[in-house]
Enzyme design. Structure first.
Site, PDB file in Angstrom:
ATOM      1  N   HIS A   1      -7.208  -4.539  -0.910  1.00 42.19           N
ATOM      2  CA  HIS A   1      -6.542  -5.792  -1.278  1.00 42.19           C
ATOM      3  C   HIS A   1      -7.274  -6.444  -2.437  1.00 42.19           C
ATOM      4  O   HIS A   1      -7.103  -7.623  -2.711  1.00 42.19           O
ATOM      5  CB  HIS A   1      -6.536  -6.765  -0.104  1.00 42.19           C
ATOM      6  CG  HIS A   1      -6.084  -6.149   1.173  1.00 42.19           C
ATOM      7  ND1 HIS A   1      -6.965  -5.625   2.092  1.00 42.19           N
ATOM      8  CD2 HIS A   1      -4.841  -5.943   1.661  1.00 42.19           C
ATOM      9  CE1 HIS A   1      -6.275  -5.128   3.109  1.00 42.19           C
ATOM     10  NE2 HIS A   1      -4.991  -5.304   2.881  1.00 42.19           N
TER      11      HIS A   1
ATOM     12  N   HIS B   1       0.830  -1.210   0.000  1.00 39.74           N
ATOM     13  CA  HIS B   1       0.000   0.000   0.000  1.00 39.74           C
ATOM     14  C   HIS B   1       0.863   1.259   0.000  1.00 39.74           C
ATOM     15  O   HIS B   1       0.384   2.337   0.330  1.00 39.74           O
ATOM     16  CB  HIS B   1      -0.916   0.014   1.222  1.00 39.74           C
ATOM     17  CG  HIS B   1      -1.746  -1.214   1.377  1.00 39.74           C
ATOM     18  ND1 HIS B   1      -2.630  -1.630   0.408  1.00 39.74           N
ATOM     19  CD2 HIS B   1      -1.810  -2.143   2.369  1.00 39.74           C
ATOM     20  CE1 HIS B   1      -3.225  -2.751   0.804  1.00 39.74           C
ATOM     21  NE2 HIS B   1      -2.728  -3.091   1.986  1.00 39.74           N
TER      22      HIS B   1
END
Lengths: 330, 330
Positions: B218, B56
């Site tokens: 995700h 991320h």
């Protein structure tokens, strides 16, 4: 083609409206397609203007601001800005001390900036220009006579921007820009192609296990196609190409630049490989950038740019900068 | 799988070495897998620790520095950090005033941060925690009980980071973090999936004309799959989902965040659509971020996060920050 756009022909105007809404520090002339600092030109300061096709964001509009550019002229995606547009930006930032054009070496850019400079001279605006041609991958290419201009553009804009802020005159700024360009080299690698919105399909194709070594920022062919290898091996290929052209030593500024579609975690993996290569070759990385600074839409891949620093260049690199994409004060 | 990596299992360690080489302002403990400020903790200041799966970036390591986090604990890609790792980071930044954990609402993260907090208490380190759960797309999901924590994490880290720098105590910092979370909402959209290196293949599939509305960071499923529509329509879907959950009015901070594989020019196209929607709804965007701040590897798409500002939150947002990914001084 899967893109977050409204219509392929409206991307630039929509994006410029977005830039205007997001950055009160910028003044965006959507009709004439140029971006300047909101405050207008500062008397006695050389104006810095760059530009080129869109699709390489944050280059150039993201580098307009204190300590860097005075104006950016974005063309349509992967298309040179037109002379009138460059002329309008040049006039907008001239405060009587002349304007420096920072031009990436692509045939259309070179011709159009040159024409704009001639038109500016007719309006009594002095213009000098710096040609950036740092890409060691190929001599001549699809859109270039000579070497392509890539990552060193960011270094030229930052370092000359700092000097201009400190009062450098037009000749000094131009000479400094040439020095930064001469001390800088780049090499890029593509893992995937990218799609220009108006074209609607990828500009080239790569097999699932294939990479383009020495790719240009529009997806122009590089030196060769190779098999996908490790980040360490790709890094070594890039740095050896640079080192063969300009032997590396002393202290360097390194940029590991993402092409737009590569995750930041991978750019750090590459930077680790660059750092280890430099250590093994006795070269010290004293300044660095890791991230997306000169992109090729959603292309996956990266480019590595190295500048052999001098104490003066380091000091100018460290000087305060306040733009949307590069910002620091020391 | 086409990635700039050496081996799938070594990505995190290689990237941490790259972060260490690129950022002298950070101290990277590669063995224990946490990142702190190079200067160490400052006496009297509450320590701020966040963390979560890697992939991320720049979250969270890119937000370590003055005015933001004291430490980040990166797990393997899309995998929670382990309690020992969080405990080590917590102890490393405690300067006697306690430590605030900023935790995104994913089951693994919540459990592991909680266990670390209990272990820290055994070592007489006071810990409070803020749970971020701003994603309005779905209640419960693949890895979450309740709502997922996404873009508001950046706001919590910045705003609480500023308050901690100004001397807020642990209880005040925790309350402020909760306030920022409560005033913030997010909604994400994916155009393409992404591939976890260790998995070697995309986590889900999308047809050429399909998008995932309300996607998680995700790639977890969102509300629905839809046809690819214009940026304006996608923006309206996202903002209406947010507005239905938390009516928007007054002054807001907006982040248009790239998922990792979307060009910046498209994010500005989306920001233009956001700005026009807000104007039409009488809402004023007074602060904004456009770029890649909380990504999902190379996923194409974006998320929009909105925080309803107060004068205090605006002042803390504006306070100086100096991290690799967010940097300004006013």
């Amino acid at each position: 083609m899967k893109k977050l756009i409204n219509e392929p022909d409206g991307v630039l105007v929509d994006a410029l409206n977005g830039v205007a809404a997001a950055h009160p520090s910028l003044s965006v002339n959507v009709a004439d397609r140029y971006v300047t600092r909101a405050g207008g030109p500062r008397s006695g300061k050389v104006g810095l203007v760059s530009g080129g096709g869109s699709g390489h964001e944050p280059l150039h509009g993201g580098f307009v601001g204190y300590g860097m550019l005075d104006a950016a002229c974005p063309g349509e995606v992967f298309t040179s800005p037109v002379p009138d547009q460059i002329l309008a930006a040049t006039k907008a930032v001239d405060a009587g001390s002349g304007v420096l054009h920072i031009v990436k070496n692509y045939t259309g850019d070179v011709l159009n900036f040159q024409m704009a400079a001639e038109l500016a001279a007719d309006s009594a605006v002095r213009v000098e220009s710096v040609l950036v041609n740092d890409d060691v991958a190929v001599e001549n290419s699809t859109w270039t006579a000579g070497r392509r201009g890539t990552g060193a553009t960011v270094f030229v804009e930052k370092i000359v921007g700092a000097a201009a802020e400190q009062g450098a005159n037009l000749a000094t700024a131009a000479a400094l820009g040439k020095e930064v360009n001469e001390r800088s080299r780049s090499f890029g690698v593509a893992l995937t192609p990218c799609t220009v919105p108006a074209a609607g399909k990828p500009g080239f194709e790569l097999a699932e296990d294939e990479i383009e070594l020495g790719v240009g920022i529009h997806g122009e062919p590089g030196r060769t196609r190779g098999k996908l290898v490790t980040a360490k091996e790709i890094t070594a290929i890039a740095l050896e190409a640079i080192h063969a052209d300009m032997p590396l030593s002393g202290e360097v500024l390194v940029m590991v630049n993402g092409m737009g579609g590569t995750p930041l975690i991978e750019l750090y993996v590459v930077f680790d490989a660059v750092a280890k290569w430099m250590t093994a070759h006795g070269v010290g990385i004293t300044r660095s950038l890791v991230g997306n600074y000169i992109t090729s839409l959603e292309m996956a891949g990266c480019s590595i740019t190295v500048c052999r620093l001098t104490p003066q260049l380091t000091q100018l690199w460290d000087a305060p900068v306040e733009t949307p994409a590069l910002r620091w004060g020391r």
